[in-house]
Design an enzyme around this catalytic site. Structure first.
Site, PDB file in Angstrom:
ATOM      1  N   LYS A  33     -51.533 -43.561   2.057  1.00  0.00           N
ATOM      2  CA  LYS A  33     -52.824 -43.366   1.491  1.00  0.00           C
ATOM      3  C   LYS A  33     -53.693 -44.494   1.339  1.00  0.00           C
ATOM      4  CE  LYS A  33     -52.464 -44.636  -3.051  1.00  0.00           C
ATOM      5  NZ  LYS A  33     -53.116 -45.280  -3.906  1.00  0.00           N
ATOM      6  N   ASP A  50     -58.395 -46.375  -5.552  1.00  0.00           N
ATOM      7  CA  ASP A  50     -57.102 -46.545  -4.842  1.00  0.00           C
ATOM      8  C   ASP A  50     -56.158 -45.883  -5.651  1.00  0.00           C
ATOM      9  OD1 ASP A  50     -55.436 -47.920  -2.766  1.00  0.00           O
ATOM     10  OD2 ASP A  50     -54.472 -48.541  -4.703  1.00  0.00           O
ATOM     11  N   SER A  88     -45.531 -57.308  11.117  1.00  0.00           N
ATOM     12  CA  SER A  88     -46.300 -57.995  10.290  1.00  0.00           C
ATOM     13  C   SER A  88     -46.883 -59.543  10.448  1.00  0.00           C
ATOM     14  CB  SER A  88     -45.856 -58.443   8.567  1.00  0.00           C
ATOM     15  OG  SER A  88     -46.738 -58.930   7.868  1.00  0.00           O
ATOM     16  N   ILE A 129     -45.824 -52.107  -1.261  1.00  0.00           N
ATOM     17  CA  ILE A 129     -45.464 -50.624  -1.338  1.00  0.00           C
ATOM     18  C   ILE A 129     -44.358 -50.305  -0.196  1.00  0.00           C
ATOM     19  CG2 ILE A 129     -47.135 -50.034   0.386  1.00  0.00           C
ATOM     20  CD1 ILE A 129     -46.207 -47.876  -2.802  1.00  0.00           C
TER      21      ILE A 129
END
Length: 308
Positions: free
Chosen positions: A91, A169, A36, A14
């Site tokens: 989200k 989700d 990351s 994403i």
């Protein structure tokens, strides 16, 4: 005015597909770093293995987009807010409602902007649908969100764990639209959650809501869809039926069909920049509350094991 220096924490699909292009396409922002422990980052952009390393070593960031799974988001968000850094929460905004409330209070205390980002609300058909429904009597609503999890979430083990939401989700995207376009609040009456026997989160759900005016709202969620995928909301009113399809991108009204440009994440980052410049936050937890209610009151059914 200098651009807002922003870092992305959590470089997954994403982030690469949506966040990076939206940030690079908005002159209000400058992408200064990625974080990351597993990904190598982006060519030409400083990359660090942890948020602690970013905060200790730099480069300096005014804002952070948190794109990690929700189960680990609170601690990261709280550490960033302690430095006065503005936060964009992918989200769902957190694994629990209580932690999102705590983050909102912390952001208010330090004067940072906190944005709980619901990308589907920025789909092309959503704003005109909201405007059209504002003057209509709602009679019935059907939400049909059916997709193939193997196509859209391959190998994402976290999504099946507690807090990962399972089929909610994607389903929370539908609720983020419904809570935004329907003129009256609605609440859960009953729910059935279908869980694979080897997973902690549901693969399907059937939910009955009712709005404050008595209109029934039915939601059908399923991650086992083969063939055409469905992301549709149908609203029956006293003036005819409204249909939002393709996740809100296409709006069908009795007068005709409208299809606009896909600007969901561009819209999100435009709004985030406005919040930061105006010293405001936007933390709407209504979609997450409805999901929490489904887990609180839903009846569980066990189905066959699921394997990627």
């Amino acid at each position: 005015m200098d651009p807002i220096r922003i870092a992305i924490v959590g470089i997954g699909k994403i982030a690469r597909d949506q966040h990076v292009p939206a940030i690079r396409g908005n002159g209000a922002f400058s992408l200064v770093a990625t974080v990351s422990p597993l990904d190598a980052g982006l060519e030409g952009v400083p990359h660090l293995a942890s948020l602690d390393a970013l905060l200790a070593e730099g480069p300096a960031a005014d804002a952070i987009a948190l794109c990690t799974p929700p189960q680990v988001r609170y601690e990261l968000a709280s550490r960033a807010l302690a430095r006065g850094i503005h936060l964009f929460l992918e989200k769902p905004p957190g694994a629990t409602l209580a932690e999102v409330a705590a983050l909102e209070a912390q952001a208010d205390k330090v004067g940072a902007s906190l944005f709980a980002a619901w990308h589907s609300r920025f789909a092309a058909g959503v704003a005109p649908a909201r405007a059209w429904l504002a003057e209509r009597r709602i009679e019935k609503v059907s939400i049909i969100w059916r997709e193939d999890v193997r196509v859209w979430h391959p190998g994402q083990a976290w999504i099946w764990e507690p807090g990962g939401l399972g089929v909610f989700d994607p389903g929370i995207n539908a609720l983020s639209i419904a809570t935004h376009i329907l003129p009256r609040p609605f609440f859960l009456r009953q729910a059935t959650l279908v869980l694979p026997k080897n997973r902690a989160a549901p693969i399907a759900a059937d939910i009955a809501f009712r709005d404050a005016g008595g209109a029934d709202i039915h939601m059908d969620l399923d991650w086992r869809q083969n063939g055409p995928q469905s992301w549709d909301i149908l609203v029956e009113t006293d003036a005819g039926t409204l249909k939002l399809s393709q996740g809100g991108a296409v709006l069908q009204l009795p007068s005709g069909t409208e299809q606009g440009e896909d600007i969901e994440y561009a819209g999100l980052y435009g709004h985030f920049a406005t919040l930061i410049r105006g010293g405001r936050s936007d933390v709407d937890t209504a979609p997450l509350r409805l999901v929490a209610d489904a887990f609180l009151r839903g009846r569980r059914e066990i189905t066959d094991a699921f394997h990627d």
